[in-house]
Design an enzyme around this catalytic site. Structure first.
Site, PDB file in Angstrom:
ATOM      1  N   ARG A  39     -12.443  14.043   9.277  1.00 32.96           N
ATOM      2  CA  ARG A  39     -13.335  14.420   8.188  1.00 32.96           C
ATOM      3  C   ARG A  39     -14.739  14.653   8.721  1.00 32.96           C
ATOM      4  NH1 ARG A  39     -11.445   9.367   4.861  1.00 32.96           N
ATOM      5  NH2 ARG A  39      -9.358  10.004   4.204  1.00 32.96           N
ATOM      6  N   HIS A  98     -13.000   1.771   0.876  1.00 27.52           N
ATOM      7  CA  HIS A  98     -12.903   0.681   1.867  1.00 27.52           C
ATOM      8  C   HIS A  98     -13.531  -0.606   1.332  1.00 27.52           C
ATOM      9  CE1 HIS A  98     -12.935   4.019   5.157  1.00 27.52           C
ATOM     10  NE2 HIS A  98     -11.685   3.702   4.854  1.00 27.52           N
ATOM     11  N   GLU A 155      -7.550  -6.397   5.412  1.00 20.42           N
ATOM     12  CA  GLU A 155      -7.492  -5.963   4.018  1.00 20.42           C
ATOM     13  C   GLU A 155      -6.298  -6.550   3.292  1.00 20.42           C
ATOM     14  OE1 GLU A 155      -9.037  -1.600   3.656  1.00 20.42           O
ATOM     15  OE2 GLU A 155      -8.250  -1.850   5.687  1.00 20.42           O
ATOM     16  N   ASN A 167       0.874  -1.171   0.000  1.00 23.95           N
ATOM     17  CA  ASN A 167       0.000   0.000   0.000  1.00 23.95           C
ATOM     18  C   ASN A 167       0.912   1.222   0.000  1.00 23.95           C
ATOM     19  OD1 ASN A 167      -1.835   2.034   0.382  1.00 23.95           O
ATOM     20  ND2 ASN A 167      -2.660   1.262   2.307  1.00 23.95           N
ATOM     21  N   ARG A 182      -9.732   6.720  22.196  1.00 25.88           N
ATOM     22  CA  ARG A 182      -9.520   6.350  23.603  1.00 25.88           C
ATOM     23  C   ARG A 182      -9.554   7.575  24.500  1.00 25.88           C
ATOM     24  NH1 ARG A 182      -4.217   2.861  22.255  1.00 25.88           N
ATOM     25  NH2 ARG A 182      -3.988   4.730  20.958  1.00 25.88           N
ATOM     26  N   ARG A 210      -2.640  -2.286  -3.322  1.00 22.01           N
ATOM     27  CA  ARG A 210      -3.878  -1.565  -3.041  1.00 22.01           C
ATOM     28  C   ARG A 210      -3.905  -0.335  -3.932  1.00 22.01           C
ATOM     29  NH1 ARG A 210      -5.347   2.892   1.326  1.00 22.01           N
ATOM     30  NH2 ARG A 210      -7.605   2.889   1.099  1.00 22.01           N
TER      31      ARG A 210
END
Length: 398
Positions: A242, A183, A385, A7, A285, A94
């Protein structure tokens, strides 16, 4: 059969070498800060049940230098897992945007590379870097087949009524402005796992991939019929930085009334919004910790985050005329109990419930966290993935 999954980003290369006989990684890592004064490689090997880490810092002027060093580490006498690069039969890449051209995994040829270049305008931050990764891998691993797996491919089954926007047709016909979704590799992987778990090839499944980037997909009988991201990865859910769905009038207001440039608005919505914009925090978290301590800002942010997911669950249940399972996956989806609880809360009308004890005591690749006898299965399925890319690469070259 060893397959290397790559990737490539503009200044980084993530990689994983997978033994397809066991479907287990032999090695993984990341090359970072490519093109800066000092680069960094974090390399891991997995042998005999143990993990060994190697960290190197040195100038990495381009992707070629970085990937060449990865090949050396993979074959190193001390930390290597193969004896020669020729033991890698395929490199699975990817590739983010396949447009309408690529609806499935392909062997990368000169023609494919030319088509990927044509799609640069649709993914200017990703496709050029992805293609660099391909061209470098061709030189470093000349004996391996180069395979392209597109993030958008799984969503190419979405019907036209769902992927078209209500703008003049010429913008679709001439500029290919439409919903593409992203995705896809993750949504495909976890939806197939869910179908296998349910034992129902016709199952109606809603997959919820929530990490720093986040998207959902409606999957009916194994085919995607809708997804939350659109022409780019900004729309849909609230994400780490985003905004997700936003009234376009806000963009006009910022530009026309407040003098914001296109670049400033893009940075605002892509890099400074989402959970970061709401809380000034980017790690879920930390946000959950603030919520538990009663911080009203964190409480509201998580309520908004969960509410947006619930809206799409309702939308996709309607689109499929029912739902058999919802699937949580990716960093937040797999690890954040609070988010799963909030999403499932007050969803009993749809048959969606949450069992706290089951959520706490997870086991296996597919973990069921709904109340016994519930109409809808609520599942946690870790995404992989890299393995999905490797499996698709293997299926293509066999």
């Amino acid at each position: 059969m060893n397959i290397l999954v790559i990737n490539a980003g503009s200044s980084s290369i993530k990689y994983q070498l997978i033994d397809m006989n066991t479907e287990m990684p032999l090695s993984s890592g990341i090359v970072e800060r490519i093109g800066l004064e000092m680069g960094l490689i974090k390399h891991k090997t997995f042998l005999n049940g143990s993990e060994e880490k190697t960290v190197e810092e040195f100038p990495i002027p381009d992707h070629g230098v970085g990937l060449k060093r990865v090949a050396e580490l993979l074959t190193d006498e001390k930390v290597g897992v193969i004896s020669d690069p020729s033991e890698i039969q395929a490199v699975g890449h990817r590739l983010v945007h396949g447009g309408e051209t690529f609806t499935k995994t392909v062997e990368i040829t000169d023609e494919v590379k030319a088509k990927v270049k044509e799609l640069f305008p649709l993914a200017p931050l990703h496709n050029p870097a992805n293609l660099i990764g391909v061209e470098v891998a061709e030189k470093v691993f000349p004996n391996a087949k180069q395979v392209g797996v597109f993030d958008t491919a799984f969503h190419q089954s979405i019907p036209e009524k769902a992927y078209r926007y209500a703008i003049p047709e010429k913008f679709y016909r001439e500029l290919r402005i439409r919903k593409y979704g992203f995705h896809g590799t993750s949504h495909k992987f976890v939806s197939e796992k869910a179908i296998e778990y349910l034992g129902n090839p016709d199952a109606k499944i809603i997959t919820i991939h929530i990490g720093n980037g986040a998207s959902m997909a409606a999957v009916k009988a194994g085919a995607c019929i809708d997804t939350t991201m659109g022409m780019g990865p900004l729309s849909g859910l609230i994400m780490g930085t985003r905004s997700g769905d936003i009234d376009p009038a806000i963009i006009f207001y910022l530009a026309q009334q407040k003098g914001f440039s296109v670049e400033e608005i893009s940075d605002l919505l892509n890099k400074e919004s989402g959970m970061k914009g709401l809380t000034e925090l980017t790690d879920m978290r930390d946000i959950e910790k603030c919520q538990r301590e009663g911080d009203p800002v964190a409480i509201l942010a998580l309520e908004m985050y969960a509410y947006r997911i619930k809206q799409y669950i309702g939308s996709y249940t309607a689109a499929m005329n029912g739902v058999d399972a919802i699937v949580f996956t990716a960093g937040v989806g797999e690890n954040k109990t609070t988010v799963r609880e909030m999403v499932c809360e007050d969803m009993d009308y749809l048959g969606i419930t949450w069992d706290e004890e089951k959520d706490k005591n997870r086991k296996g690749d597919v973990h069921e966290i709904n109340v016994d006898g519930a109409k809808v299965k609520v599942l946690i399925i870790p995404t992989n993935e890299e393995l999905e890319i490797a499996k698709q690469s293997l299926a293509l070259i066999k």
